[in-house]
Design a protein around this motif. Sequence first.
Motif, PDB file in Angstrom:
ATOM      1  N   THR A  39     -26.900  -9.260 -17.563  1.00 29.75           N
ATOM      2  CA  THR A  39     -25.731  -8.526 -17.871  1.00 29.75           C
ATOM      3  C   THR A  39     -24.745  -9.312 -17.792  1.00 29.75           C
ATOM      4  O   THR A  39     -23.785  -9.800 -18.338  1.00 29.75           O
ATOM      5  CB  THR A  39     -25.759  -7.736 -17.023  1.00 29.75           C
ATOM      6  N   ALA A  68     -28.701   1.143 -20.832  1.00 35.21           N
ATOM      7  CA  ALA A  68     -28.284   0.618 -19.607  1.00 35.21           C
ATOM      8  C   ALA A  68     -27.559  -0.722 -19.659  1.00 35.21           C
ATOM      9  O   ALA A  68     -26.251  -0.583 -18.343  1.00 35.21           O
ATOM     10  CB  ALA A  68     -29.562   0.580 -18.538  1.00 35.21           C
ATOM     11  N   ALA A  69     -28.070  -1.055 -20.172  1.00 33.41           N
ATOM     12  CA  ALA A  69     -27.307  -2.910 -20.253  1.00 33.41           C
ATOM     13  C   ALA A  69     -26.286  -2.820 -20.967  1.00 33.41           C
ATOM     14  O   ALA A  69     -25.204  -3.259 -20.885  1.00 33.41           O
ATOM     15  CB  ALA A  69     -28.464  -4.404 -20.590  1.00 33.41           C
ATOM     16  N   HIS A  72     -23.180  -1.072 -18.791  1.00 33.31           N
ATOM     17  CA  HIS A  72     -23.302  -1.392 -17.088  1.00 33.31           C
ATOM     18  C   HIS A  72     -22.509  -3.121 -17.999  1.00 33.31           C
ATOM     19  O   HIS A  72     -20.797  -3.286 -17.086  1.00 33.31           O
ATOM     20  CB  HIS A  72     -24.085  -2.230 -16.883  1.00 33.31           C
ATOM     21  N   ALA A  75     -18.616  -1.399 -18.888  1.00 34.67           N
ATOM     22  CA  ALA A  75     -18.375  -1.461 -17.199  1.00 34.67           C
ATOM     23  C   ALA A  75     -17.434  -2.513 -16.450  1.00 34.67           C
ATOM     24  O   ALA A  75     -16.644  -1.912 -16.375  1.00 34.67           O
ATOM     25  CB  ALA A  75     -19.191  -0.380 -16.337  1.00 34.67           C
ATOM     26  N   LEU A  76     -18.390  -3.467 -17.255  1.00 34.26           N
ATOM     27  CA  LEU A  76     -17.766  -4.813 -16.290  1.00 34.26           C
ATOM     28  C   LEU A  76     -16.200  -4.772 -17.399  1.00 34.26           C
ATOM     29  O   LEU A  76     -15.497  -5.813 -16.885  1.00 34.26           O
ATOM     30  CB  LEU A  76     -19.188  -5.510 -16.508  1.00 34.26           C
ATOM     31  N   ASP A 258     -30.600   8.790 -17.287  1.00 29.10           N
ATOM     32  CA  ASP A 258     -30.125   8.323 -17.406  1.00 29.10           C
ATOM     33  C   ASP A 258     -28.535   8.787 -15.826  1.00 29.10           C
ATOM     34  O   ASP A 258     -29.350   8.312 -14.847  1.00 29.10           O
ATOM     35  CB  ASP A 258     -28.073   8.861 -17.820  1.00 29.10           C
ATOM     36  N   ARG A 262     -29.131   6.530 -12.383  1.00 30.91           N
ATOM     37  CA  ARG A 262     -27.665   7.339 -11.209  1.00 30.91           C
ATOM     38  C   ARG A 262     -28.247   7.084  -9.636  1.00 30.91           C
ATOM     39  O   ARG A 262     -29.106   7.338  -9.683  1.00 30.91           O
ATOM     40  CB  ARG A 262     -27.465   8.111 -11.391  1.00 30.91           C
ATOM     41  N   THR A 283     -31.754  -1.619 -12.439  1.00 29.42           N
ATOM     42  CA  THR A 283     -30.976  -1.412 -10.944  1.00 29.42           C
ATOM     43  C   THR A 283     -30.896  -0.086 -10.849  1.00 29.42           C
ATOM     44  O   THR A 283     -29.996   0.317 -11.877  1.00 29.42           O
ATOM     45  CB  THR A 283     -30.565  -3.156 -10.918  1.00 29.42           C
ATOM     46  N   GLU A 285     -29.787   2.350  -7.980  1.00 28.75           N
ATOM     47  CA  GLU A 285     -28.945   1.679  -6.816  1.00 28.75           C
ATOM     48  C   GLU A 285     -29.147   2.278  -5.495  1.00 28.75           C
ATOM     49  O   GLU A 285     -30.147   3.409  -5.675  1.00 28.75           O
ATOM     50  CB  GLU A 285     -27.255   2.141  -7.129  1.00 28.75           C
TER      51      GLU A 285
END
Length: 818
Positions: A39, A68-69, A72, A75-76, A258, A262, A283, A285
């Motif tokens: 990412t 997902a990548a 993410h 979102a960054l 998803d 999460r 990843t 969390e």
Amino acid sequence: MPPPLAPLPIDSAVPPLRAALAERGRAVLQAPPGAGKTTRVPLALLDEPWLRGGRIIMLEPRRIAARAAAGHMAALLGEKAGDTVGYRIRMDRRIGPDTRIEVVTEGILTRMLQDDPALEGVGAVIFDEFHERSLNADLGLALALETAALRDDLRLLVMSATLDGGPVARLLGDAPVVTSEGRAWPVETRHLPPRPGEPIEDAVARAVRDALAGETGSLLVFLPGAREIRRVQAKLAGLGDGVAVAPLYGDLPAAAQDQAIRPAPAGTRKVVLATNIAETSLTIEGVRVVIDSGLARAPRFDPRTGMSRLETVTIARAAADQRRGRAGRTEPGVCWRLWAKAGEGAMAPFDPPEILVADLAPLALELALWGVDGADLAWLDPPPAAALGQARALLADLGAIGPDGRPTAHGKAMARLPLHPRLAHMVLRARVEGVGGTAAELAAILEGRRPSPETDLRSSIELLHRDRGDPGVARLREAARDIARRFDLKGGGRAEDAGALLALAYPDRVARRRPGSRGSFLLANGRGAALRDSDPLAGADTLAVAETDDAGREARILAAAPLDEATLEAVLGDRIAWVETVAWDPAEQAVAARRQRRLGALVLADAALPTPDPAAVAAALLEGVRRLGLDALPWRDGAVALRRRTGFARAVEGEAWPDWSDAALTETLAEWLGPHLGGMRRRTDLDRLDLAQILSTALGWERQRALDALAPATIPIPSGRRAALDYADPAQPVLAVKLQEMFGQAETPRVGGGRVPVAIHLLSPAGRPLQVTRDLAGFWAGSYAEVRKDMRGRYPRHPWPDDPLAAPATARAKPRGT
């Protein structure tokens, strides 16, 4: 403005990576799991001068990782997927007019290259998680290297967690290797092998309960496949409200995937039951405990049978390390390995690259479209010749490539469909026949997870129309609709068309039940296949088989549909032909001449061929002799003697004489025996052969005369008759004769033009051996006296003179009274 990015280990590798790409245009980045390469790196390259506003394409080997990548990274940036960062995967895309980073997977990069070999507007191609060595990644890199050879402004970056970067760097033209040390969260490793006889699902469920009781945080559990995941999920029912069990595998709907990745809500824990889909890029969390079954499901292709099968295999050490690393992504963790530590030495260091073990039909089609045979491309591991040849044969059989290996219009249309070439061929043919809707459903089922456990695929199609509660069925239904929508497939939707459609996709796997059996079949490709007696399809006369497990002596049929005779003729009539067969039948010990209507190895109709070609009959009979061996021929004394005499002549004078050894005669059967088999069809007919005459004819008149001089069948002896010579040992002919018949002869007889003395076996009047000599004169002068002394009393009516050289030779006894 998005919040500042938290520091990650990859950050220190970004400056040298930027420099390498700016100066050399190619680089290899090695960074362990959790470093942040997936990412952070694409975002770090967005403002590079060499990109000049162009796009970055990043290849991810898995769909869930691609989504997902992209999510993410978006979102960054404080955005959503489809803005600056988007993704394209099969049946889903989030791409907008301002998208500059595209995360793609499942052959989409290959399709982009085929459509635009120059990759206009693309400034960099990144291959993430290249250590997984997917077929699409290897092919994409090979094609991208071709594009980069024409475009020196195209940057190529290969990123990997565990792969040795040296060979990849050499493939990229000795590209720089940039290394990131990664995050050093400690992970404690424990070994908990299953109890003797304990199923892996029970061992995993036990480990999960123990870990929940003794550890904090959420759990990531690795299992080989969806079947085992469902079984473990059932065993973990009732863990309590504070623990959620979430499956994670490729065929789950995107929403369920998803949900699995999460973080668990505050105050709760999560148990994620995953296949190897969660080994890299993701990843989850809150996970600090990994439970690893040590198993994975992997495809294996056998070029000999043309079949693929999924095998449950022990993972490699690199994969085990990847899984272990999932526990240390965000904090110190623990990994429970469900195998004995002592067994790790036997684990392979790496999983084999997919290109070495997979069905290469999709690859062969892409190579044909690119206009190469594969040898011209740069590979880390070139595709195996046998598997690639099998793939090209299949494409030719499906009409995708012509005799010159170039793609046909049909092949180009097949390549546009995101399906295996077999299924693409089926869908295109079905569209013409007006049953495209059923073909789309069948393709979705075969490429996904079958919703019904029944072997009969009609039940799976019926579930798509009937079951509205199963999320997996809903996903397949949507996949089928997407295929139908994108490729304008209409009509059908009938389960009874499954057999016809499968026959289009798998013409080599049409199966006929063996006569008198239940569940035993022969496939058109010549392989045997079987069903359990209890399977409803076991009594069907004809099946179209889609999936097999080819691990045993006979393939086990896993997915099929029945096919009636009329439909078979209608669908595959162009492949069915009348064939006249003339062949040796070992059971009947005779030549069988049949006229058969055949589909590959399958006989659909059979009748005797009344007037077979005589040459074909003779050839089949010769094959029978080869199988039976030369002993099946009537070797009478004259033929045996002639072979032995000729062998002696060859030993004396060399290759001027024919080689009539068993091996040589077997190899040349057609030349010396073939012309004499007219009117013969059975083994018993061979008894009529006069092999001595046949071999004499093969030798020729002049050679026969020379043989009589060099290796005479008989020689005159003093008693007045001609005695036979035995050439069983070509180095030493033998004359077996009664001692009294040689009186008066001092010289040892010779053959082979006087070069070879005969070994004389001197016999008693009763025919028993008395002496063997190659020096007759020496015998008379020496040991004859001892023989005379011993024998004269035993055989008084036979002469035993003092001077044998002066006595008349005779084969008779003395008259009575003398």
